[in-house]
Design a protein around this motif. Structure first.
Motif, short mmCIF file in Angstrom:
data_model
loop_
_atom_site.label_atom_id
_atom_site.label_comp_id
_atom_site.label_asym_id
_atom_site.label_seq_id
_atom_site.Cartn_x
_atom_site.Cartn_y
_atom_site.Cartn_z
N HIS A 1 44.98 -33.87 38.58
CA HIS A 1 44.63 -32.52 38.15
C HIS A 1 44.46 -31.55 39.32
CE1 HIS A 1 44.12 -34.31 34.25
NE2 HIS A 1 43.21 -35.13 34.73
N THR A 2 44.27 -32.07 40.54
CA THR A 2 44.05 -31.19 41.69
C THR A 2 45.22 -31.17 42.66
OG1 THR A 2 42.96 -32.99 42.92
CG2 THR A 2 41.55 -31.55 41.59
N CYS A 3 46.15 -32.13 42.55
CA CYS A 3 47.26 -32.20 43.50
C CYS A 3 48.22 -31.03 43.30
CB CYS A 3 47.99 -33.53 43.38
SG CYS A 3 48.95 -33.69 41.86
N SER A 4 49.13 -30.86 44.23
CA SER A 4 50.03 -29.69 44.19
C SER A 4 51.14 -29.82 43.15
CB SER A 4 50.63 -29.44 45.58
OG SER A 4 51.30 -30.59 46.05
N ILE A 5 51.28 -30.98 42.49
CA ILE A 5 52.24 -31.10 41.38
C ILE A 5 51.50 -31.36 40.07
CG2 ILE A 5 54.21 -31.82 42.80
CD1 ILE A 5 53.60 -34.73 41.90
N SER A 6 50.28 -30.85 39.97
CA SER A 6 49.47 -31.09 38.77
C SER A 6 50.17 -30.59 37.50
CB SER A 6 48.11 -30.42 38.91
OG SER A 6 48.25 -29.03 39.14
N GLY A 7 50.85 -29.42 37.60
CA GLY A 7 51.54 -28.88 36.43
C GLY A 7 52.63 -29.81 35.94
N LEU A 8 53.42 -30.35 36.89
CA LEU A 8 54.49 -31.28 36.53
C LEU A 8 53.92 -32.54 35.89
CD1 LEU A 8 57.43 -32.32 36.65
CD2 LEU A 8 56.95 -33.10 38.99
N LEU A 9 52.87 -33.10 36.49
CA LEU A 9 52.28 -34.33 35.96
C LEU A 9 51.70 -34.10 34.57
CD1 LEU A 9 50.53 -35.71 39.17
CD2 LEU A 9 52.69 -36.46 38.16
N GLU A 10 51.15 -32.93 34.33
CA GLU A 10 50.59 -32.63 33.02
C GLU A 10 51.71 -32.47 31.99
OE1 GLU A 10 48.16 -31.95 29.88
OE2 GLU A 10 47.62 -32.72 31.86
N ARG A 11 52.79 -31.78 32.36
CA ARG A 11 53.90 -31.59 31.42
C ARG A 11 54.56 -32.92 31.05
NH1 ARG A 11 55.10 -27.40 34.94
NH2 ARG A 11 56.84 -28.56 35.88
N GLU A 12 54.61 -33.83 32.01
CA GLU A 12 55.30 -35.10 31.80
C GLU A 12 54.33 -36.24 31.46
OE1 GLU A 12 58.49 -35.49 31.77
OE2 GLU A 12 59.08 -33.50 32.47
N ARG A 13 53.13 -35.86 31.09
CA ARG A 13 52.08 -36.88 30.89
C ARG A 13 52.53 -37.97 29.91
NH1 ARG A 13 46.39 -34.80 28.68
NH2 ARG A 13 47.86 -33.94 27.17
N GLY A 14 53.24 -37.59 28.87
CA GLY A 14 53.67 -38.57 27.88
C GLY A 14 54.60 -39.63 28.42
N THR A 15 55.38 -39.30 29.44
CA THR A 15 56.32 -40.28 30.01
C THR A 15 55.67 -41.14 31.08
OG1 THR A 15 57.09 -38.81 31.79
CG2 THR A 15 58.18 -38.62 29.64
N LEU A 16 54.43 -40.84 31.43
CA LEU A 16 53.75 -41.55 32.52
C LEU A 16 52.70 -42.53 32.02
CD1 LEU A 16 53.33 -38.57 35.01
CD2 LEU A 16 55.20 -40.24 34.87
N GLN A 17 52.70 -42.81 30.72
CA GLN A 17 51.73 -43.75 30.16
C GLN A 17 52.07 -45.17 30.62
OE1 GLN A 17 49.06 -42.65 28.29
NE2 GLN A 17 49.88 -40.65 28.89
N SER A 18 51.04 -45.92 30.99
CA SER A 18 51.24 -47.30 31.44
C SER A 18 50.01 -48.12 31.15
CB SER A 18 51.52 -47.33 32.95
OG SER A 18 50.35 -46.98 33.67
N LEU A 19 50.14 -49.44 31.27
CA LEU A 19 49.00 -50.32 31.06
C LEU A 19 47.88 -50.03 32.05
CD1 LEU A 19 50.75 -53.75 30.40
CD2 LEU A 19 49.54 -52.34 28.75
N SER A 20 48.25 -49.71 33.27
CA SER A 20 47.23 -49.51 34.30
C SER A 20 46.51 -48.19 34.14
CB SER A 20 47.88 -49.56 35.70
OG SER A 20 48.63 -48.38 35.94
N GLY A 21 47.22 -47.15 33.70
CA GLY A 21 46.63 -45.82 33.65
C GLY A 21 46.59 -45.14 35.00
N TRP A 22 47.23 -45.75 36.02
CA TRP A 22 47.15 -45.25 37.39
C TRP A 22 48.37 -44.44 37.82
CZ3 TRP A 22 45.02 -49.55 41.13
CH2 TRP A 22 43.75 -49.92 40.71
N VAL A 23 49.42 -44.44 37.01
CA VAL A 23 50.68 -43.84 37.45
C VAL A 23 50.52 -42.38 37.89
CG1 VAL A 23 52.98 -43.10 36.66
CG2 VAL A 23 52.20 -45.45 36.27
N PRO A 24 49.84 -41.51 37.14
CA PRO A 24 49.73 -40.11 37.60
C PRO A 24 49.07 -39.99 38.97
CG PRO A 24 49.17 -40.27 35.28
CD PRO A 24 49.29 -41.67 35.77
N LEU A 25 48.00 -40.75 39.23
CA LEU A 25 47.35 -40.68 40.54
C LEU A 25 48.29 -41.20 41.63
CD1 LEU A 25 44.99 -40.20 42.45
CD2 LEU A 25 44.11 -42.47 41.85
N LEU A 26 48.98 -42.28 41.37
CA LEU A 26 49.88 -42.84 42.37
C LEU A 26 51.03 -41.88 42.69
CD1 LEU A 26 49.78 -46.46 41.00
CD2 LEU A 26 49.11 -45.81 43.32
N LEU A 27 51.54 -41.20 41.68
CA LEU A 27 52.57 -40.19 41.92
C LEU A 27 52.01 -39.02 42.72
CD1 LEU A 27 54.41 -40.26 38.48
CD2 LEU A 27 55.43 -40.82 40.70
#
Length: 489
Positions: free
Chosen positions: A113-139
């Motif tokens: 939510h604070t990184c410089s691609i927060s808008g992209l990660l939010e828009r693509e949130r549905g494609t970043l779902q995983s068992l770990s729940g860590w993918v958005p932070l790792l990206l």
């Protein structure tokens, strides 16, 4: 304030924690759920990843803190001197309980939510779902690490060299099995590696390729992704849920500059507290001048510490240490004592019934601490059901079907083990003996290594840490063995 970490009864998706926020490890089907004293390891121990000398990296980080409003008390210092491992935080002056050590504004936290691609990660949130729940932070980390003008560059300068992380997932498989056989760590690591690879190729790499303008080819690497997963294991924090939200999914992990500098011991002297605008590290005990400031990563056994952070607390310092008896081991011990096929069939029926009650499972474990059975209800019910007479079992099934509650006296405490029925103690003893057979060495062999200072000093870092894990578990199991042997016919 961060709540104590809960011990899981299953080893499979172990829990993941983070330094401080780490007090509430995140349930993670990816990497499983510190830092310690004397021979402990800090995720910052290996040195900064940038090319600056240590002093320049610390000075740059402190300038950055002042610029972003991260308030450090004048009573504390970031240093390699006087710390148990790598960077740490030391008291310049005596500190009293309740004193603020530093405050991190939420705007400085590094998250999706604070990184410089927060808008992209939010828009693509549905494609970043995983068992770990860590993918958005790792990206977010993959992007910020290669962004020349990243806000967090001075913070990254204090990170360890990613290629020198000491998590067992980076050990050669032969070494991992040789040193940690029986501890449960090799099995947890194998699951981690499978899940990390699957997550990378199915979600992360396709996303980076689809958005190549945000991710240079240098960060499109499974090895780098695996290293960042380990870094998130060792560094990230997870904000605890409010009590009324206990049934909700855990909060996503995030990075908290300054907080992840603190090392861990079970008898820590500081803790992280949360408010709307800041995360505050507060002293919980008097800290004399010159002493190190320690946080807690939660109530973590040594197998969890080595799995997630690459170190173990030396025996007997980790008061939160545990040993596991695999649930299927108790079943096997019971079957081992069966007199004939009919008795074996009855035991299998009872085991299946326990599975329907969700008291046991093929990947679960009974967790034994130094002073308590953490899975008290599950172990007591299992021993009772596997040992009760046939007529009683039929009645018990009917009662359980009606949802009748267990009686309080059906619980199991360490101090009560010598008073248990003989059949219960015999089954528990046989289960402990089977568990001890899973280790590559016996207690005396490990004891001899620990008691000989010259020999111990010649062991590699990994050998020393693995030895501490094995020895602590075996001591708990042997204590249990003694308690179950009392007055056995």
């Amino acid at each position: 304030m961060a709540a104590p970490a809960k011990r899981a009864r299953s080893r499979s998706p172990v829990t993941t924690a983070s330094p401080v926020l780490r007090a509430t490890p995140a349930p993670l089907p990816l990497p499983n759920p510190g830092r310690c004293q004397v021979t402990c390891f800090s995720p910052l121990a290996a040195g900064p990843s940038g090319g600056e000398p240590d002093g320049d990296a610390v000075a740059g980080f402190l300038r950055w803190c002042a610029g972003v409003g991260l308030e450090l008390s004048p009573k504390v210092a970031v240093s390699r001197q006087g710390t148990v491992a790598g960077y740490g935080m030391v008291a310049r002056e005596s500190v009293q309980p309740g004193e603020l050590l530093f405050a991190v504004p939420r705007s400085v936290l590094l998250s999706p939510h604070t990184c410089s691609i927060s808008g992209l990660l939010e828009r693509e949130r549905g494609t970043l779902q995983s068992l770990s729940g860590w993918v958005p932070l790792l990206l977010a980390l993959l992007h910020e690490l290669q962004a020349p003008a990243s806000l967090w560059s001075p913070y990254f300068a204090l990170w360890p060299e990613l290629g020198r992380l000491e998590h067992p997932m980076f050990w050669p498989e032969e070494e991992r099995l040789r040193l940690l056989k029986g501890t449960g760590v090799p099995e947890a690591v194998e699951k981690d590696l499978v899940n990390i690879r699957s997550e990378y190729y199915s979600i992360v790499l396709p996303f980076m390729e689809a958005h190549s303008d945000f991710f240079s080819p240098t960060v499109r690497s499974l090895d780098l992704y695996r290293q960042l997963v380990a870094l998130v294991m060792a560094y990230s924090f997870q904000e605890p849920l409010e009590e009324e939200d206990d049934e909700k999914e855990p909060n996503s992990p995030l990075m908290v500059p300054a907080a992840d500098i603190l090392n861990h011991i079970a008898s820590h002297n500081a803790n992280l507290e949360y408010s709307a605008d800041y995360l505050r590290m507060v002293a919980t005990q008097p800290i004399p001048k010159g002493h190190e400031i320690f946080n807690t990563y939660g109530q973590m056994a040594n197998w969890q510490l080595i799995h997630m952070y690459g170190f173990a607390e030396p025996y007997p310092d980790n008061t939160d240490d545990t040993a596991d008896i695999q649930m299927v081991t108790v079943r096997d011990a019971a079957l081992q004592g069966a007199k004939d096929e009919a008795e074996r069939q009855l035991l299998c029926e009872r085991w299946d019934f326990l599975c329907t009650l969700e008291m046991v499972g093929t990947e679960g474990a009974f967790v034994i601490g130094r002073e308590e059975v953490l899975t008290e209800e599950e172990l007591a019910t299992t021993l009772k059901v596997l040992c009760m007479p046939a007529e009683e079992f039929q009645g018990y099934k009917v009662q359980a079907g009606r949802g009748e509650q267990e009686r309080e006296e059906d619980g199991l405490k360490i101090t009560n083990i010598p008073k248990l029925q003989v059949a219960w103690r015999r089954l528990l003893r046989d289960s402990v003996l089977l568990t001890l057979q899973t280790y590559a060495t016996d207690l005396k062999t490990d004891q001899d290594l620990l008691s000989n200072k010259e020999v111990y000093a010649k062991l590699s870092w990994r050998e020393q840490q693995a030895l501490q894990v094995r020895y602590g578990q075996k001591m708990i199991l042997h204590q249990l063995l003694e308690l179950t042997n009392e007055q056995l016919p």
